[in-house]
Design a protein around this motif. Sequence first.
Motif, PDB file in Angstrom:
ATOM      1  N   ARG A   1       0.822  -1.217   0.000  1.00 52.38           N
ATOM      2  CA  ARG A   1       0.000   0.000   0.000  1.00 52.38           C
ATOM      3  C   ARG A   1       0.861   1.276   0.000  1.00 52.38           C
ATOM      4  O   ARG A   1       0.647   2.190  -0.786  1.00 52.38           O
ATOM      5  CB  ARG A   1      -0.924   0.007   1.205  1.00 52.38           C
ATOM      6  CG  ARG A   1      -2.375  -0.119   0.731  1.00 52.38           C
ATOM      7  CD  ARG A   1      -3.318   0.007   1.864  1.00 52.38           C
ATOM      8  NE  ARG A   1      -3.253  -1.167   2.716  1.00 52.38           N
ATOM      9  CZ  ARG A   1      -3.787  -1.203   3.947  1.00 52.38           C
ATOM     10  NH1 ARG A   1      -4.357  -0.130   4.456  1.00 52.38           N
ATOM     11  NH2 ARG A   1      -3.721  -2.288   4.661  1.00 52.38           N
ATOM     12  N   GLU A   2       1.897   1.303   0.858  1.00 49.44           N
ATOM     13  CA  GLU A   2       2.789   2.463   0.901  1.00 49.44           C
ATOM     14  C   GLU A   2       3.560   2.588  -0.418  1.00 49.44           C
ATOM     15  O   GLU A   2       3.773   3.688  -0.916  1.00 49.44           O
ATOM     16  CB  GLU A   2       3.775   2.348   2.066  1.00 49.44           C
ATOM     17  CG  GLU A   2       3.222   2.782   3.407  1.00 49.44           C
ATOM     18  CD  GLU A   2       2.203   1.789   3.970  1.00 49.44           C
ATOM     19  OE1 GLU A   2       2.165   0.641   3.487  1.00 49.44           O
ATOM     20  OE2 GLU A   2       1.449   2.165   4.878  1.00 49.44           O
TER      21      GLU A   2
ATOM     22  N   ALA B   1       5.453  12.496   5.092  1.00 48.21           N
ATOM     23  CA  ALA B   1       4.552  12.615   6.241  1.00 48.21           C
ATOM     24  C   ALA B   1       3.307  11.754   6.051  1.00 48.21           C
ATOM     25  O   ALA B   1       2.844  11.074   6.976  1.00 48.21           O
ATOM     26  CB  ALA B   1       4.168  14.077   6.438  1.00 48.21           C
ATOM     27  N   VAL B   2       2.779  11.762   4.833  1.00 50.44           N
ATOM     28  CA  VAL B   2       1.590  10.947   4.562  1.00 50.44           C
ATOM     29  C   VAL B   2       1.906   9.466   4.781  1.00 50.44           C
ATOM     30  O   VAL B   2       1.133   8.730   5.402  1.00 50.44           O
ATOM     31  CB  VAL B   2       1.079  11.202   3.126  1.00 50.44           C
ATOM     32  CG1 VAL B   2      -0.037  10.221   2.768  1.00 50.44           C
ATOM     33  CG2 VAL B   2       0.595  12.633   2.977  1.00 50.44           C
ATOM     34  N   VAL B   3       3.077   9.069   4.276  1.00 50.80           N
ATOM     35  CA  VAL B   3       3.495   7.674   4.466  1.00 50.80           C
ATOM     36  C   VAL B   3       3.571   7.365   5.965  1.00 50.80           C
ATOM     37  O   VAL B   3       3.095   6.315   6.437  1.00 50.80           O
ATOM     38  CB  VAL B   3       4.854   7.421   3.778  1.00 50.80           C
ATOM     39  CG1 VAL B   3       5.417   6.063   4.167  1.00 50.80           C
ATOM     40  CG2 VAL B   3       4.706   7.514   2.276  1.00 50.80           C
ATOM     41  N   ALA B   4       4.133   8.315   6.720  1.00 52.72           N
ATOM     42  CA  ALA B   4       4.267   8.115   8.167  1.00 52.72           C
ATOM     43  C   ALA B   4       2.896   7.934   8.822  1.00 52.72           C
ATOM     44  O   ALA B   4       2.718   7.077   9.700  1.00 52.72           O
ATOM     45  CB  ALA B   4       5.009   9.299   8.787  1.00 52.72           C
TER      46      ALA B   4
ATOM     47  N   GLY C   1       1.553   4.810  10.800  1.00 52.24           N
ATOM     48  CA  GLY C   1       1.055   4.978  12.167  1.00 52.24           C
ATOM     49  C   GLY C   1      -0.268   4.251  12.364  1.00 52.24           C
ATOM     50  O   GLY C   1      -0.435   3.492  13.330  1.00 52.24           O
ATOM     51  N   PHE C   2      -1.179   4.469  11.390  1.00 56.29           N
ATOM     52  CA  PHE C   2      -2.468   3.765  11.478  1.00 56.29           C
ATOM     53  C   PHE C   2      -2.277   2.263  11.455  1.00 56.29           C
ATOM     54  O   PHE C   2      -2.909   1.525  12.204  1.00 56.29           O
ATOM     55  CB  PHE C   2      -3.380   4.182  10.314  1.00 56.29           C
ATOM     56  CG  PHE C   2      -4.048   5.513  10.549  1.00 56.29           C
ATOM     57  CD1 PHE C   2      -4.729   5.751  11.753  1.00 56.29           C
ATOM     58  CD2 PHE C   2      -4.006   6.530   9.590  1.00 56.29           C
ATOM     59  CE1 PHE C   2      -5.340   6.970  11.967  1.00 56.29           C
ATOM     60  CE2 PHE C   2      -4.612   7.746   9.805  1.00 56.29           C
ATOM     61  CZ  PHE C   2      -5.286   7.971  11.009  1.00 56.29           C
TER      62      PHE C   2
ATOM     63  N   THR D   1       4.073  -4.490  11.803  1.00 57.05           N
ATOM     64  CA  THR D   1       4.905  -4.458  13.016  1.00 57.05           C
ATOM     65  C   THR D   1       5.891  -3.315  12.908  1.00 57.05           C
ATOM     66  O   THR D   1       6.028  -2.694  11.847  1.00 57.05           O
ATOM     67  CB  THR D   1       5.654  -5.789  13.182  1.00 57.05           C
ATOM     68  OG1 THR D   1       6.362  -6.027  11.977  1.00 57.05           O
ATOM     69  CG2 THR D   1       4.702  -6.920  13.494  1.00 57.05           C
ATOM     70  N   LEU D   2       6.584  -3.076  14.000  1.00 55.39           N
ATOM     71  CA  LEU D   2       7.449  -1.894  14.070  1.00 55.39           C
ATOM     72  C   LEU D   2       8.592  -1.950  13.051  1.00 55.39           C
ATOM     73  O   LEU D   2       8.877  -0.960  12.372  1.00 55.39           O
ATOM     74  CB  LEU D   2       8.003  -1.743  15.493  1.00 55.39           C
ATOM     75  CG  LEU D   2       8.851  -0.485  15.731  1.00 55.39           C
ATOM     76  CD1 LEU D   2       8.066   0.770  15.402  1.00 55.39           C
ATOM     77  CD2 LEU D   2       9.358  -0.444  17.160  1.00 55.39           C
ATOM     78  N   LEU D   3       9.210  -3.122  12.885  1.00 58.93           N
ATOM     79  CA  LEU D   3      10.404  -3.180  12.036  1.00 58.93           C
ATOM     80  C   LEU D   3      10.126  -2.777  10.589  1.00 58.93           C
ATOM     81  O   LEU D   3      10.740  -1.831  10.076  1.00 58.93           O
ATOM     82  CB  LEU D   3      11.054  -4.571  12.113  1.00 58.93           C
ATOM     83  CG  LEU D   3      12.307  -4.713  11.250  1.00 58.93           C
ATOM     84  CD1 LEU D   3      13.426  -3.801  11.740  1.00 58.93           C
ATOM     85  CD2 LEU D   3      12.795  -6.154  11.191  1.00 58.93           C
ATOM     86  N   PRO D   4       9.191  -3.438   9.888  1.00 63.63           N
ATOM     87  CA  PRO D   4       8.953  -3.002   8.502  1.00 63.63           C
ATOM     88  C   PRO D   4       8.485  -1.550   8.415  1.00 63.63           C
ATOM     89  O   PRO D   4       8.864  -0.832   7.477  1.00 63.63           O
ATOM     90  CB  PRO D   4       7.880  -3.956   7.991  1.00 63.63           C
ATOM     91  CG  PRO D   4       7.338  -4.652   9.162  1.00 63.63           C
ATOM     92  CD  PRO D   4       8.352  -4.590  10.261  1.00 63.63           C
TER      93      PRO D   4
END
Length: 577
Positions: free
Chosen positions: A155-156, A253-256, A260-261, A269-272
């Motif tokens: 998606r990103e 920022a949008v990717v971030a 976040g969502f 998960t956090l790593l990817p």
Amino acid sequence: MFDPALFKLPGMRRLTVILALLAVVEGICIIIQAQFLSLAIVGLWQLKTLATIVQPMLIFAIAWTARQLLVVFKNRLMYPIVEKTSGDMRRQVMQKLYRLGPSYVAKTGTGNVVTTALEGIDKVQTYLMLVVIKVIDMMIIPWVILIYIAWLRWREALFLLAIFPLIIVFMIILGYAAQAKADKQYVGYQRMSNHFVDTLRGLPTLKQLGLSKQYASNVYQVSEGYRKQTMAVIKVAMLSTFALDFFTTLSIAVVAVFLGFGLINGTITLLPALVILVLSPDYFLPLRTFASDYHATLNGKNAFADVQKMLALPVPTHRDQLGTEPLDWQAGSRLSLSQVDFSYDDEQPALKQLNLTAHGYQRIGIIGASGSGKSTLINLLGGFLSPMPEHGTIEVNGQAVSHLNQTAWQQSFFYIPQSPYLFHATLAENIAFYQPDAGVSAIGQAAAKAGLTDWIKTLPDGLNTQIGEGARGVSGGQAQRIALARAFLDNSRKILLFDEPTAHLDIETEAELKQTILPVFENHLVFFATHRLHWINQMDYVLVLDHGKIVEQGTPAELVAHNGAYVRLRDEMVGAI
Ligand SMILES: Nc1ncnc2c1ncn2[C@@H]1O[C@H](COP(=O)(O)OP(=O)(O)OP(=O)(O)O)[C@@H](O)[C@H]1O
Ligand SMILES: [Mg+2]
């Protein structure tokens, strides 16, 4: 955005392949770097022991170093090729310039030619150095990164992919705006160079007219115009850099936010998530560096296009139709032009339907009012100008040639214009210009024949005195004598082209010089363009030009008997005196 001709330069194709491979490696380094940095951070976040972080940090450091080394390596790889290309280009430009000849310089302007040949190529060098690597990086690194991100989370990746063309479109629009400004700036730059050279050359005239102060403000205005054009380019450059940074930061920022969502919803998960976040700026980085250097290289791009355009100009071909050895012009030799037209602009012919035959050691006077085409005819006879193709025929000793820009022909004549050019060299070197191997005594004899002896005696170093621009000046009459000495020294050139050699000399100097010139006529085919009628008595044959046409020709006696254009011209001139 960049000139496709760039990648057609010799050696560039191979280099492109290598640089592309290196870009892939660099992309992989960037991924490894992000992956292991994130691994270390996640480890810290999960409060793992420090020992578990050492290994990822080490790999990160290695990838980071490798990436920096790759950049250095790519530049090292590029540099010799750029050096060679610009060196070759300079050589090609110089060779082309010699082949295009004086009419090209006159048409383009000395300042322009100097700018293209010297500074232009420096700018091309900067352009090549900056642009090639960046273009290749921009075309490869983002995709390597994107593939990895897509593999992690599509998606990103999709979002980043969608943003890319938008930014490109945006860059193209701003690029066009910048290009238009840069084109103007380049024209302004060329104008300034021409203006400057023109002012330098015209300085004596400006001084005499008392206009030098006024002209100084003119120079100021031209350079002021150039400054404004430069500022306009910088303004667009600033604006586009700012806009681009803004857009890419916003996209990151949008990717971030997406990530976040994802983290909140537990879909990632956090790593990817961290890897993607760290990679996103690197995804845009090649684009941003390209864009920020793009404006800096616009001038180089224009200079490159200019050089390419000049190199693509057609040069006179068929220069060896008479062979490559000097002609052996003899009493029975013959040059004939029939129905030849010449035009400066390919529209209005400046010389129309020329018919003339010259043979053996004839002395041919060319007369006509100012602007009637005398110099043009002499230049055509010298091959400095070429007739309109398919208009009429030219034959030398029965051999048809397309123009007189023939190697053999040009090695067989002397051209003596109103103000012969003296090179910055010694007097002896100037005299021996066509015959560098001539001995000192031969040069001395030639100088004596040309009536230079008395003057040479007054010179501190005699024949070894430096003359020409930046050295000792010489008078108009002395310059003509030096040109004549060249003719006396080299007796193998049997054809003489004079273009009003005495026009700017006073009557006494001319009368003296005439006594020196007349002996040179012996055993030579002479074309002598002149305003001054007393020369006509020395001629066997006369061409009367009017508005680019030979309106009358014949021996002086015939022309008098004919009582036509020649007699009218003579009466006008006598009247004027
Ligand atoms: N480089 C050029 N480009 C376009 N037209 C030119 C160029 N040089 C000369 N002409 C034009 O060609 C015509 C012939 O010029 P040319 O210099 O041959 O005359 P000329 O008979 O030698 O004159 P003068 O006696 O004043 O030296 C003129 O109308 C001139 O304006
Ligand atoms: Mg002239």
